[in-house]
Scaffold this active site. Sequence first.
Site, PDB file in Angstrom:
ATOM      1  N   CYS A   1      38.977  40.930  32.167  1.00 16.51           N
ATOM      2  CA  CYS A   1      38.242  40.846  33.429  1.00 16.51           C
ATOM      3  C   CYS A   1      38.703  41.935  34.408  1.00 16.51           C
ATOM      4  CB  CYS A   1      38.356  39.447  34.025  1.00 16.51           C
ATOM      5  SG  CYS A   1      37.115  39.098  35.299  1.00 16.51           S
TER       6      CYS A   1
ATOM      7  N   HIS B   1      36.172  36.313  29.837  1.00 18.65           N
ATOM      8  CA  HIS B   1      37.472  35.649  29.710  1.00 18.65           C
ATOM      9  C   HIS B   1      37.563  34.977  28.339  1.00 18.65           C
ATOM     10  CE1 HIS B   1      39.079  35.888  33.859  1.00 18.65           C
ATOM     11  NE2 HIS B   1      37.795  35.901  34.209  1.00 18.65           N
TER      12      HIS B   1
ATOM     13  N   GLU C   1      40.096  33.599  27.059  1.00 15.75           N
ATOM     14  CA  GLU C   1      40.939  32.404  27.174  1.00 15.75           C
ATOM     15  C   GLU C   1      40.161  31.199  27.714  1.00 15.75           C
ATOM     16  OE1 GLU C   1      41.166  34.100  31.320  1.00 15.75           O
ATOM     17  OE2 GLU C   1      40.866  34.835  29.280  1.00 15.75           O
TER      18      GLU C   1
END
Length: 206
Positions: free
Chosen positions: A80, A181, A183
């Site tokens: 990001c 993202h 994650e």
Amino acid sequence: MKIAVIDYNMGNLASVTKALRYHGAEPELVSRPADLPRFDCAVLPGVGNFGDGMENLNASGMNGAVKAFIRAGKPLFGICLGMQMLLESSEEAPGVTGLGIFPGGCRRFPSGSLKVPQISWNVAKFTDRHPLSAGLPEQPYFYFVHSYYVPPGDCTIARGEYIVPFSAAIGAGMCFATQFHPEKSQDTGLKLLKNFLTLAEDHAKK
């Protein structure tokens, strides 16, 4: 393999480290420039403003350490804001110089029928089945949160579209980065992070 998660007070550190630990990795938070060279690979996370991110990196001295790490050919993964700071500049902070690993700058999404920022799941279409996309669906969905984007270019390895086409992921050598993202992107994001760790492990064995 020693994995660094770069801490400059702007990253989503808890989610990133948790995602890496899911694959059995033991990442360490690194905030001192002198510590970074002893690691085999690194993750540069990021949430927030381009100008604030670069200010924090510069103040800590981690800007030079990150650039030296990449120049040494060690694997690095930006997320990001971490991706955007790898560029030369951003319209979000005119006059602020980025890390300059990749050419060009970030632009703000134009106003239109869709809301800015993009806060949604979206497709990232990888080109030529890049190693980072091994085992992913043909059109994988990832979670995006951003008002600024990197225009598609020679370093683009995955494309997305929201108002305009943009780089969902970029890469050159052993430096990779995603606007989304991983994650926060459930199984698909975890698989992509596993692919990065596999590339980093293979590189560390050479």
